[in-house]
Scaffold this active site. Structure first.
Site, mmCIF file in Angstrom:
data_model
loop_
_atom_site.group_PDB
_atom_site.id
_atom_site.type_symbol
_atom_site.label_atom_id
_atom_site.label_comp_id
_atom_site.label_asym_id
_atom_site.label_seq_id
_atom_site.Cartn_x
_atom_site.Cartn_y
_atom_site.Cartn_z
ATOM 1 N N ASP A 1 -2.184 6.346 -4.216
ATOM 2 C CA ASP A 1 -1.118 5.599 -3.555
ATOM 3 C C ASP A 1 -0.736 4.427 -4.473
ATOM 4 O O ASP A 1 -1.355 4.235 -5.514
ATOM 5 C CB ASP A 1 -1.547 5.165 -2.148
ATOM 6 C CG ASP A 1 -2.509 4.007 -2.146
ATOM 7 O OD1 ASP A 1 -3.166 3.786 -3.175
ATOM 8 O OD2 ASP A 1 -2.604 3.318 -1.126
ATOM 9 N N ASP B 1 -1.162 1.289 -4.629
ATOM 10 C CA ASP B 1 -2.094 0.226 -5.020
ATOM 11 C C ASP B 1 -3.493 0.746 -5.316
ATOM 12 O O ASP B 1 -4.446 -0.025 -5.399
ATOM 13 C CB ASP B 1 -2.100 -0.916 -4.002
ATOM 14 C CG ASP B 1 -2.797 -0.551 -2.711
ATOM 15 O OD1 ASP B 1 -2.772 0.638 -2.345
ATOM 16 O OD2 ASP B 1 -3.371 -1.457 -2.079
ATOM 17 N N ASP C 1 -5.909 2.293 -3.874
ATOM 18 C CA ASP C 1 -7.122 2.277 -3.049
ATOM 19 C C ASP C 1 -7.385 3.624 -2.384
ATOM 20 O O ASP C 1 -8.523 3.991 -2.140
ATOM 21 C CB ASP C 1 -7.113 1.109 -2.035
ATOM 22 C CG ASP C 1 -5.932 1.144 -1.078
ATOM 23 O OD1 ASP C 1 -5.039 1.988 -1.253
ATOM 24 O OD2 ASP C 1 -5.908 0.297 -0.163
ATOM 25 N N SER D 1 0.828 -1.203 0.000
ATOM 26 C CA SER D 1 0.000 0.000 0.000
ATOM 27 C C SER D 1 0.866 1.259 0.000
ATOM 28 O O SER D 1 1.639 1.463 -0.922
ATOM 29 C CB SER D 1 -0.926 -0.062 1.217
ATOM 30 O OG SER D 1 -1.978 0.807 1.040
#
Lengths: 453, 452
Positions: free
Chosen positions: B245, B247, B249, B101
């Site tokens: 970010d 990833d 999300d 993340s």
């Protein structure tokens, strides 16, 4: 003790899921990545087994983590991998495949720069790193990258075409039992690209169940291949193991030759090309090799049984000193092509011999005197072994003795070799005689061994 | 016990660590094998973000899954929400995303999803961890080993198709918004460009949208890490700027003046837009602003407050009829009709649609929100001192209402204080909110005094 896993200087071998786990593969490949010192990528390849799909990912991950770029050749034979390592200037390679073992087995074989097997001392170091489990994993910004290459077999064939006179070999009608292994991929390309007339059986690469066990011996030859030769009017039949480093041969009459015949046949040709050179083999191989060598003024050097002993012994000679090296299992290396165990190169050499002599295979084989070999095995506790060998040495004191690997005793036209298996707690008994089988000697050896069991 | 840096963490949230000596291929492989054993074989979806270690760990995880007898479907480099949706829609047994993340580039982690594409709940996580520690894995034989397949296109299309069902695409396209994007060279880089420029017809000014390159900034999208995005917004006179970010999300938003907006206010604007098109309540974590309650009230809806953490928010969302959920400070928006996970794409879509529908600028929309003042920070504590600290806080505010769902939340008529221990480090996270700047400063100071 059931045998499901073996970790030794030769590498890692086991029954997948029962003895051999993904963790073994990861740790061993990590140890190899840690051991390698030469610069360059690492090549990986696998035979047709389904478990090879799992193992290739584990090996790839470990090598990338060690900072090595990985070149994945896909499903290829070990000899093709060894060829590619040289071609790609790689630091080494991992061959995933259990060659002559049944489908549920798999193994890792480790190859150094130039595609040679590791020496015993390198292999020992690899084992030490494996057991210590301290691997040289690199930081996040120095990890390796993976590329896939699909032309390894074609590049190998290009080089084979330079080493052999394909034009003179194409006319042969040859039946091949590929045992669902990697030889099928190589030979079908040889047919497509160069117009060979190989008739392939069991040619579908198969991951889960081979048509028969992938052993290269007379018994397996007789199962499917030999009966096809006469009806198809073929000149010869060849049988390969799964990674096509070993070969067995049947003649044009459909007669399965003993696996012991491969080496003398090739030695006859190689020594004719280079008289006086060395034939390197092990202590259990037929004495016919000595006779063939004598005809051409060659020298036979015998090592303990096992690939590792042969590899170490070979390193003492310059390639041009050696005519060939091999064992009674049908695994032979020829300096003419790469000098690694290579069943395809062995087959092409046999065909070259046929072309050159203008004779049929049965005629050439018929020109050799007959030798008869008897083989047996006896389970024996390890602690009884010294007693066995001292008893044998005393009883057969009249012969020439060698204790390099168990005990070998030679008389004119007769010999025996009693040794301990490297893989199982059993004693192997082999004896051979020119002409009739040495039944009385064999029975006496078996009896003496059994009396200690 | 001395405090130390946590270079490897194996716990109920999975496995996370620094690649090299800590998060090794062996650990990733064994964890994947435990996961494959836990889901009982069958199809498992595997994707990753753009970290350099992604490829290496991907092969380790594939090996572990195959060894457990699973069949692996590789989806390549994709945002985490995209992977989660694909797990659910293909009825796979589970999924794994290789992403740490917003952690720095030397980190990586395995995020684990069940067959519905949801993060494992606390019970599933504990069971998996036990299995891992027992090394009690399925070990497939040659006969039982399955294969690997790949599907690199379908997940992306499916995700964006779902998002677009909830906004008026034509209305957005007609506005030809000038949009700035900082993709942090993450998993969403290519997908976001396609989404904003090709589908929503924006005039896109994008930086850091090359997934083959490393993160050019600190990976967490925050005001202090999005300087380049802010400058880009000003230079190109953009209507809005988006920062993702690695990833995909989380989302941070920059207004037309180049100021990175407060995440609670961004969440409030998105919730406002979502409640206009979807019935249901709002679920947010306890650290999220009271502003969300005001917005919900506008639509005659309730707010449910949960412990911090996406899994906790989702757990409550599954239990009550929810229109939308999220975590303010973390920049996460969860819109169930798309999927029960944090998703920066539905967040971008709702914001652009809201701008198009109202005809107002993002700055005007923000200015119209009720005003709250917030302050947050963290203090280290020694192991074993947490209990006494919490007790001293409680006694410092004898008249306040208390909520003990996650640490301690102390509620007043004109504000609140939330103090909770971090799950990963011996740190106390402190947040305070009030209707005036002076009041929040005094609340925050009172907490610090009580804990000194």
């Amino acid at each position: 003790m059931s045998k499901l896993l073996r970790i030794s200087p030769v590498g890692l071998r086991g029954v997948v899921g029962q003895g051999l786990t993904v963790t073994h593969v990861l740790d061993f490949a990590s140890a190899f990545g840690t051991l390698l010192s030469a610069p360059g990528p690492v090549v990986i390849g696998r035979d047709t087994r389904a478990s090879g799909g799992m193992m290739r990912h584990a090996a790839t991950s470990a090598l990338l983590a060690c900072g090595r770029d990985v070149i994945d050749l896909g499903v290829v034979s070990t000899p093709v991998m060894q060829h590619s390592i040289g071609r790609l200037d790689a630091a080494g390679g991992i061959s995933i495949g259990a060659s002559h073992n049944a489908a549920e087995w798999n193994a890792l074989k480790f190859l150094g720069p130039r595609g040679t097997y590791l020496s015993t001392s390198e292999a020992g170091e690899l084992l030490d790193i494996y057991h210590l489990r301290k691997f040289d994993y690199v930081e996040w910004d120095r990890l390796g990258k993976l590329t896939e290459q699909h032309d390894a077999i074609d590049c190998y064939l290009d080089d084979l075409a330079r080493a052999f006179d394909f034009e003179s070999l194409k006319r042969f009608r040859v039946v091949v039992d590929c045992c669902n292994g990697t030889s099928a991929l190589i030979l079908s390309r040889l047919n497509e690209r160069f117009g060979f007339r190989f008739i392939l059986i069991n040619a579908r690469p198969e991951g889960r169940a081979f048509a028969h066990e992938p052993m290269t011996n007379a018994a397996v030859l007789g199962l499917q291949l030999a009966p096809l030769i006469e009806p198809l009017q073929a000149d010869a039949g060849f049988l390969f193991d799964a990674d096509s480093d070993r070969v067995a041969i049947a003649d044009e009459k459909g007669q399965a030759l003993s696996e012991e015949m491969v080496l003398p046949l090739l030695a006859d040709y190689q020594l004719q090309q280079g008289p006086g050179k060395i034939v390197l083999t092990n202590l259990s191989t037929t004495a016919l090799v000595d006779l063939v060598a004598e005809r051409h003024g060659g020298i036979v050097v015998r090592t303990p049984v096992g690939r590792q002993a042969a590899i170490d012994a070979l390193s003492a000679y310059r390639p041009e000193q050696v005519a060939l090296a091999g064992e009674g299992t049908g695994a032979v290396m020829l300096p003419r092509f790469r000098f690694v165990y290579d069943g395809i190169a062995s087959m092409l050499t046999v065909l070259t011999l046929l072309a050159q002599r203008g004779q049929q295979l049965s005629q050439i084989v018929g020109g050799f005197p007959q030798y008869s070999m008897l083989k047996g095995e006896v389970p024996l506790e390890s602690k009884r072994l010294p007693l066995l060998f001292s008893g044998l040495r005393e009883r057969y004191a009249d012969g020439r003795q060698s204790t390099l690997d168990g005990l070998r005793v030679d008389w004119p036209d007769r010999w025996f070799h009693v040794r301990v298996s490297q893989t199982e707690p059993i004693v192997r008994v082999i004896c051979e005689q020119r002409g009739e089988a040495p039944r009385a000697l064999f029975d006496a050896l078996m009896e003496q061994t059994r009396s200690l069991a | 016990m001395a405090r130390r840096e946590h270079l490897l963490k194996i716990g109920v949230s999975g496995i996370r660590g620094v690649v090299g000596g800590f998060l090794t291929p062996g650990l990733a492989c064994e964890f994947a094998q435990a996961f494959g054993t836990y889901v009982g074989g069958g199809r498992v979806v595997l994707g990753r973000d753009t970290r350099t270690s992604g490829e290496m760990l991907e092969h380790a995880v594939i090996a572990g899954l195959l060894a457990a007898g699973c069949e692996v479907v590789r989806v390549g480099v994709l945002p985490t929400p995209t992977i989660q949706m694909y797990v659910a829609s293909t009825k796979a047994k589970g999924g794994i995303a290789l992403t740490a993340s917003h952690n720095p580039p030397e980190y990586n982690a395995l995020k684990l999803f069940n067959g519905e594409g949801l993060f494992f709940n606390q019970y599933e996580r504990a069971e998996l961890l036990d299995l891992y520690h027992q090394s009690d894995f399925n070990t497939a034989t040659n006969e039982e080993i399955r294969g690997v397949s790949a599907d690199f296109q379908a997940p992306l299309r499916q995700h964006l198709d779902r998002v677009l069902k909830f906004v008026d695409v034509e209305r957005i396209r007609q506005r030809k918004f000038r949009v700035a994007l900082d993709g942090v060279n993450g998993a969403g880089s290519l997908m976001s460009v396609h989404f904003l420029r090709d589908i929503l017809g924006c005039e896109l000014h994008a930086i850091s949208v090359d997934p083959t390159q490393i993160f050019p900034r600190i990976a967490e999208p925050r005001p202090d890490t999005l300087g380049e995005l802010a400058a880009l917004v000003c230079r190109e006179k953009c209507d809005i700027g988006f920062g993702q970010d690695p990833d995909g999300d989380r989302l941070a938003v920059c207004d037309q003046y180049g100021t990175v907006m407060d995440n609670d206010e961004v969440l409030a604007l998105i919730v406002d837009a979502a409640l206009a098109v979807t019935p249901g309540d709002v679920v947010v974590n306890l650290t999220t602003s009271t502003l969300l309650a005001d917005i919900a009230a506008r639509h005659q809806r309730k707010v449910h407050w949960t412990p911090v953490g996406e899994a906790n928010v989702v757990e409550t969302m599954l239990a009550v009829p929810t229109a939308i959920g999220g975590e303010g400070a973390a920049g996460g928006v969860i819109f169930p009709p798309v999927h029960m996970c944090r998703d920066s794409y539905i967040a971008m879509a709702f914001l652009l649609d809201h701008l198009a529908k109202t005809g107002q600028s993002i700055g005007q929309l923000q200015a119209a929100l009720p005003r709250y003042f917030r302050q947050s920070g963290k203090v280290a504590f020694e192991h074993g001192r947490l209990g006494p600290l919490m007790q001293s806080l409680e006694t410092a505010f004898p008249d306040a209402r208390l909520d003990r769902a996650d640490g301690l939340k102390i509620l007043f008529d004109d504000g609140w204080i939330h103090v909770r221990a971090s799950n990963t480090e011996p740190l106390l996270r402190i947040a305070a909110e009030a209707t005036s700047a002076a009041r929040v400063a005094s609340l925050y100071e009172a907490v610090r005094a009580a804990m000194a």
